[in-house]
Each structure stands twice: as C-alpha cells, then as structure tokens.
Design an enzyme around this catalytic site. Structure first.
Site, PDB file in Angstrom:
ATOM      1  CB  SER A   1      -1.305   0.909   8.393  1.00 30.31           C
ATOM      2  OG  SER A   1      -1.480   0.175   9.570  1.00 30.31           O
ATOM      3  CG  ASP A   2      -3.403  -5.157   6.012  1.00 28.77           C
ATOM      4  OD1 ASP A   2      -4.247  -4.701   5.222  1.00 28.77           O
ATOM      5  OD2 ASP A   2      -3.479  -6.298   6.498  1.00 28.77           O
ATOM      6  CB  THR A   3      -5.126  -4.069  11.399  1.00 27.83           C
ATOM      7  OG1 THR A   3      -4.418  -2.834  11.585  1.00 27.83           O
ATOM      8  CG2 THR A   3      -5.398  -4.706  12.751  1.00 27.83           C
TER       9      THR A   3
ATOM     10  CE  LYS B   1      -3.717  -2.249   2.599  1.00 26.38           C
ATOM     11  NZ  LYS B   1      -4.425  -2.285   3.901  1.00 26.38           N
TER      12      LYS B   1
ATOM     13  N   GLY C   1       0.749  -4.155  10.657  1.00 29.86           N
ATOM     14  CA  GLY C   1       1.992  -3.889   9.949  1.00 29.86           C
ATOM     15  C   GLY C   1       1.998  -2.447   9.477  1.00 29.86           C
TER      16      GLY C   1
END
EC number: 3.6.1.9
Length: 194
Positions: A70-72, A53, A107
């Site tokens: 960001s990624d969750t 991203k 992340g």
C-alpha cells in the site's frame, strides 16, 4: 470469512491497526524496494508504488500467502504532497491545506501466491476528499513544529491532533489513515473466490 497467511508489506502501525480492526492478523514484512515513479497522476503513483512494494515482498513468499502492499499520498490541485523533510516544509504544506479541500489517495496491491507459481493479483486505489477548517498562522506554526506531521504524507495524521481541524470527509476515513479496509476486504473476497 477468514483470510489466513496475510503479509503486510508495510511498517505502518496504522495499516496494521486497520487490518486488525477487520479481523486480519498480518505478518509484517517491510519492503526495501527502491521506489520508481513514472507518473505524476496521484492515483497512478500510489498504485505503482503499492505494486512495487507488494511484488518485492511476494517474491520471497510461499504458495497460499496473501501479500498486501500500500502507498498513500495527499494531493491538492493535482500536486502531490509527500512526507515533510523539515518542520518548515510541514508548515508550508499545512498552510496549503488550510481552509481548503484536498484529496487523499491510497493505492493497494494484493497478491495471492499461487500453488503452481501463477500468482493472482488486484491493484486499485481509493480517494477521499478532506476539507480542512481555516487555521490561524499560530495554529499552523504550532502543529508544524510538533513531531506529528513529520512521518505523514501531507504533513498530518487524521487520527491525531490534526483531527481538530478536519471539517469533513467525503469517502473512506480508513483510506485517509492509510488503508481503505472496506474496499480491501471486498477485493480479498473476490480474489479468494468467496
């Protein structure tokens, strides 16, 4: 420390709110990259997706700008629980979390666009253990049938109605919301040489 020209590669209102909370006013530019995952390890998955991203959005930005991707994900027993597609799927996920401890991984990839085309970046993840009280079948059903779980990893939002079922957290609360801002701030300081 003031960090200028921050671009958040996410449409998440929670991530924007967290950045505002620590004094960063981000420009929002949503990444439209086709996500590709090569791992099933939660920490690796979130770093991979955050990097994709951030790189997608950073490609069109100018020198001096900082891009945050960001990624969750929510994981239980090492299995990643994504965003539920149906209320029935949400009910199954909440049932899995009931009375147990699970992990939330976020992340983050930060790219500082360089003057000479040499960008600098940091990629990291944060993990928080979340303990959920045992829920009755009726509580699971009522929550799953609401709209709250439908756009959230693991089918719940810690900052919403589901907060009534959270017994405790070990780690960053902000991480569970979707962005570990205290760790992010430290990484931004290092990246900017402060």
């Amino acid at each position: 420390m003031e960090i200028k020209s921050v671009v958040l590669a996410s449409a998440s209102p929670r991530r924007k709110e967290l950045l505002l909370q620590i004094g960063i006013q981000p420009e929002i530019v949503v990444s439209h990259v086709v996500e590709q995952v090569t791992s099933s390890v939660p920490s690796e998955v979130v770093m991979e997706l955050a990097s994709q991203k951030a790189a997608d959005v950073a490609a069109g930005r100018k020198a001096g700008e900082t891009v945050i991707g960001s990624d969750t994900v929510v994981a239980i027993d090492g299995k990643i629980l994504g965003k539920p597609k149906t209320h029935e799927e949400a009910r199954e996920m909440i049932g899995m979390l009931s009375g147990r401890v699970h992990q939330v991984y976020t992340g983050v990839c930060v790219i500082l666009k360089g003057e000479d085309g040499n960008d600098r970046s940091r990629v990291f993840f944060d993990k928080t253990d979340v303990e959920v009280y045992p829920l009755t079948e009726e509580e699971i059903f009522q929550y799953a049938m609401s709209e709250e779980p439908m756009d959230k990893a693991g089918a719940y939002g810690v900052q919403g109605f589901f907060a009534r079922y959270i017994k405790g957290l070990k780690g960053s609360y902000a991480n569970v919301m979707g962005l570990p801002v205290s760790r992010l701030y430290q990484e931004l300081k290092e990246l900017n040489g402060i």
